[in-house]
Scaffold this motif. Structure first.
Motif, PDB file in Angstrom:
ATOM      1  N   CYS A  19      32.164  19.706   1.576  1.00 33.85           N
ATOM      2  CA  CYS A  19      33.945  18.861   1.776  1.00 33.85           C
ATOM      3  C   CYS A  19      35.011  19.888   2.974  1.00 33.85           C
ATOM      4  O   CYS A  19      36.020  19.022   2.690  1.00 33.85           O
ATOM      5  CB  CYS A  19      34.604  20.020   0.454  1.00 33.85           C
ATOM      6  SG  CYS A  19      33.789  19.484  -0.974  1.00 33.85           S
ATOM      7  N   TRP A  35      34.236  18.931   5.521  1.00 30.36           N
ATOM      8  CA  TRP A  35      34.567  17.579   6.707  1.00 30.36           C
ATOM      9  C   TRP A  35      35.828  16.655   6.195  1.00 30.36           C
ATOM     10  O   TRP A  35      36.450  16.299   7.027  1.00 30.36           O
ATOM     11  CB  TRP A  35      33.944  16.449   5.997  1.00 30.36           C
ATOM     12  CG  TRP A  35      34.031  15.960   5.226  1.00 30.36           C
ATOM     13  CD1 TRP A  35      33.025  16.707   4.011  1.00 30.36           C
ATOM     14  CD2 TRP A  35      34.505  14.746   4.489  1.00 30.36           C
ATOM     15  NE1 TRP A  35      33.448  15.375   2.947  1.00 30.36           N
ATOM     16  CE2 TRP A  35      34.241  14.221   3.275  1.00 30.36           C
ATOM     17  CE3 TRP A  35      35.400  13.604   5.319  1.00 30.36           C
ATOM     18  CZ2 TRP A  35      34.791  13.780   2.235  1.00 30.36           C
ATOM     19  CZ3 TRP A  35      35.610  13.200   4.592  1.00 30.36           C
ATOM     20  CH2 TRP A  35      35.391  12.706   3.014  1.00 30.36           C
ATOM     21  N   ILE A  36      37.015  17.329   5.132  1.00 25.19           N
ATOM     22  CA  ILE A  36      37.415  16.194   4.632  1.00 25.19           C
ATOM     23  C   ILE A  36      38.978  16.925   6.039  1.00 25.19           C
ATOM     24  O   ILE A  36      39.724  15.876   5.698  1.00 25.19           O
ATOM     25  CB  ILE A  36      37.933  15.927   3.592  1.00 25.19           C
ATOM     26  CG1 ILE A  36      39.269  15.175   3.364  1.00 25.19           C
ATOM     27  CG2 ILE A  36      38.465  17.514   2.532  1.00 25.19           C
ATOM     28  CD1 ILE A  36      39.447  14.686   2.494  1.00 25.19           C
ATOM     29  N   GLY A  87      39.308  17.448   8.303  1.00 24.40           N
ATOM     30  CA  GLY A  87      39.539  16.687   9.556  1.00 24.40           C
ATOM     31  C   GLY A  87      39.492  15.255   9.518  1.00 24.40           C
ATOM     32  O   GLY A  87      40.249  14.473  10.061  1.00 24.40           O
ATOM     33  N   ASP A  88      39.956  14.919   8.392  1.00 23.95           N
ATOM     34  CA  ASP A  88      39.680  13.176   8.525  1.00 23.95           C
ATOM     35  C   ASP A  88      41.268  12.725   8.687  1.00 23.95           C
ATOM     36  O   ASP A  88      41.972  13.525   8.155  1.00 23.95           O
ATOM     37  CB  ASP A  88      39.171  13.125   6.453  1.00 23.95           C
ATOM     38  CG  ASP A  88      39.373  11.659   6.579  1.00 23.95           C
ATOM     39  OD1 ASP A  88      38.415  10.764   6.941  1.00 23.95           O
ATOM     40  OD2 ASP A  88      40.407  11.491   6.161  1.00 23.95           O
ATOM     41  N   GLN A  89      41.358  11.718   9.172  1.00 18.54           N
ATOM     42  CA  GLN A  89      42.424  11.261  10.030  1.00 18.54           C
ATOM     43  C   GLN A  89      43.171  11.672   8.244  1.00 18.54           C
ATOM     44  O   GLN A  89      45.166  11.449   9.018  1.00 18.54           O
ATOM     45  CB  GLN A  89      42.691  10.414  10.443  1.00 18.54           C
ATOM     46  CG  GLN A  89      43.731   9.558  11.350  1.00 18.54           C
ATOM     47  CD  GLN A  89      44.325  11.141  12.134  1.00 18.54           C
ATOM     48  OE1 GLN A  89      44.016  11.918  12.385  1.00 18.54           O
ATOM     49  NE2 GLN A  89      45.513  10.720  11.955  1.00 18.54           N
ATOM     50  N   HIS A  90      42.613  10.087   7.673  1.00 20.59           N
ATOM     51  CA  HIS A  90      43.317   9.728   5.880  1.00 20.59           C
ATOM     52  C   HIS A  90      44.143  11.233   5.422  1.00 20.59           C
ATOM     53  O   HIS A  90      45.885  11.477   4.904  1.00 20.59           O
ATOM     54  CB  HIS A  90      43.158   9.203   5.313  1.00 20.59           C
ATOM     55  CG  HIS A  90      42.760   7.903   5.895  1.00 20.59           C
ATOM     56  ND1 HIS A  90      43.171   6.778   6.032  1.00 20.59           N
ATOM     57  CD2 HIS A  90      41.110   7.493   6.472  1.00 20.59           C
ATOM     58  CE1 HIS A  90      42.361   5.864   6.047  1.00 20.59           C
ATOM     59  NE2 HIS A  90      41.246   6.095   6.391  1.00 20.59           N
ATOM     60  N   TYR A  91      43.091  12.557   5.542  1.00 14.60           N
ATOM     61  CA  TYR A  91      44.087  13.236   4.567  1.00 14.60           C
ATOM     62  C   TYR A  91      44.984  14.183   5.874  1.00 14.60           C
ATOM     63  O   TYR A  91      46.160  14.632   5.364  1.00 14.60           O
ATOM     64  CB  TYR A  91      42.676  14.543   4.908  1.00 14.60           C
ATOM     65  CG  TYR A  91      43.127  16.045   4.646  1.00 14.60           C
ATOM     66  CD1 TYR A  91      43.413  16.252   2.730  1.00 14.60           C
ATOM     67  CD2 TYR A  91      43.410  16.979   5.048  1.00 14.60           C
ATOM     68  CE1 TYR A  91      44.277  17.124   2.800  1.00 14.60           C
ATOM     69  CE2 TYR A  91      43.345  18.820   4.494  1.00 14.60           C
ATOM     70  CZ  TYR A  91      44.047  18.461   3.131  1.00 14.60           C
ATOM     71  OH  TYR A  91      44.251  19.640   2.979  1.00 14.60           O
ATOM     72  N   ARG A  92      44.905  14.388   7.039  1.00 10.62           N
ATOM     73  CA  ARG A  92      45.663  14.755   8.236  1.00 10.62           C
ATOM     74  C   ARG A  92      46.621  14.293   8.021  1.00 10.62           C
ATOM     75  O   ARG A  92      48.165  14.753   8.372  1.00 10.62           O
ATOM     76  CB  ARG A  92      44.936  14.929   9.323  1.00 10.62           C
ATOM     77  CG  ARG A  92      43.869  15.665   9.387  1.00 10.62           C
ATOM     78  CD  ARG A  92      43.643  17.706   9.497  1.00 10.62           C
ATOM     79  NE  ARG A  92      45.552  17.720   9.523  1.00 10.62           N
ATOM     80  CZ  ARG A  92      45.467  18.895   8.696  1.00 10.62           C
ATOM     81  NH1 ARG A  92      45.087  18.942   7.873  1.00 10.62           N
ATOM     82  NH2 ARG A  92      46.860  19.401   8.556  1.00 10.62           N
ATOM     83  N   THR A  93      47.201  12.799   8.199  1.00  7.05           N
ATOM     84  CA  THR A  93      48.579  11.804   7.936  1.00  7.05           C
ATOM     85  C   THR A  93      49.236  12.598   6.099  1.00  7.05           C
ATOM     86  O   THR A  93      50.494  13.081   6.183  1.00  7.05           O
ATOM     87  CB  THR A  93      48.085  10.357   7.569  1.00  7.05           C
ATOM     88  OG1 THR A  93      47.141  10.133   8.942  1.00  7.05           O
ATOM     89  CG2 THR A  93      49.203   9.939   7.631  1.00  7.05           C
ATOM     90  N   ILE A 107      41.055   9.336  -2.799  1.00  6.81           N
ATOM     91  CA  ILE A 107      39.675   9.162  -2.713  1.00  6.81           C
ATOM     92  C   ILE A 107      39.333   8.755  -4.004  1.00  6.81           C
ATOM     93  O   ILE A 107      39.216   8.733  -4.864  1.00  6.81           O
ATOM     94  CB  ILE A 107      39.729  10.817  -2.504  1.00  6.81           C
ATOM     95  CG1 ILE A 107      40.592  11.547  -2.062  1.00  6.81           C
ATOM     96  CG2 ILE A 107      38.201  11.142  -2.888  1.00  6.81           C
ATOM     97  CD1 ILE A 107      40.117  13.081  -1.717  1.00  6.81           C
ATOM     98  N   LYS A 130      33.548  13.243  -6.111  1.00  9.14           N
ATOM     99  CA  LYS A 130      35.569  12.987  -5.541  1.00  9.14           C
ATOM    100  C   LYS A 130      35.357  14.058  -6.598  1.00  9.14           C
ATOM    101  O   LYS A 130      36.112  15.452  -6.149  1.00  9.14           O
ATOM    102  CB  LYS A 130      35.721  11.829  -6.580  1.00  9.14           C
ATOM    103  CG  LYS A 130      34.968  10.379  -5.487  1.00  9.14           C
ATOM    104  CD  LYS A 130      35.098   9.758  -5.861  1.00  9.14           C
ATOM    105  CE  LYS A 130      35.376   9.547  -7.747  1.00  9.14           C
ATOM    106  NZ  LYS A 130      33.843   9.117  -8.012  1.00  9.14           N
TER     107      LYS A 130
END
Length: 164
Positions: free
Chosen positions: A25, A27-28, A30-36, A48, A56
């Protein structure tokens, strides 16, 4: 607000958390969608999606812990895990009761938003709250200009029939 009668949402979340393997988990983060989403002030939705059984709910339990860890006094988090196998965990009423209970624990003065409900103010002994009443209170709390930034996480919303 004892009359709300929430489910044991923390235990349910923690059971999901225990299912995850160490270091999954992450990984999320660093995910661009999560960071935004995480860096945005104001209203934003992080959706998600994926096939049933792909993790999920486990990811959602991870995110609640991450959001709690990173929150300040100006933030609060309310979450709910829907479960289509449990009648008590798949209705709009259950979602709202649990979210409101958590919000009231973190924003005690939000109780004022309940007192404007006609049924509540005219019948103080009333302990049953309709989904419509709860929704109106929820919207008032979220829109309160003097409140903290509120993060809401609802897992498996697509499995629940939402009739308010």
């Amino acid at each position: 607000m004892k009359s709300l009668k929430p489910s044991d949402y923390e235990t349910y979340r923690d059971e999901l958390w225990l299912r995850r393997h160490e270091n999954t988990c992450t990984w999320i983060l660093g995910d661009q969608h999560y960071r935004t989403w995480a860096d945005k002030d104001g209203q934003a939705i992080l959706w998600i999606y994926g096939d049933p059984g792909c993790g999920k709910s486990v990811l959602s339990s991870f995110l609640t812990k991450e959001i709690i860890r990173g929150k300040t006094n100006q933030h609060c988090l309310a979450y709910f895990f829907c479960d289509d196998k449990d009648e008590r965990l798949k209705t709009a009423h259950a979602i709202l009761v649990n979210l409101l209970t958590q919000l009231l624990n973190q924003i005690p003065d939000a109780i004022k938003h309940f007192s404007t409900e006609h049924e509540y103010t005219t019948k103080k002994e009333k302990t049953a709250w309709s989904s419509g009443m709860l929704w109106r209170v929820f919207v008032r709390i979220i829109n309160d200009a003097h409140r903290k930034q509120v993060n809401i996480l609802i897992d498996a919303l697509g499995t629940s029939p939402l009739i308010i």
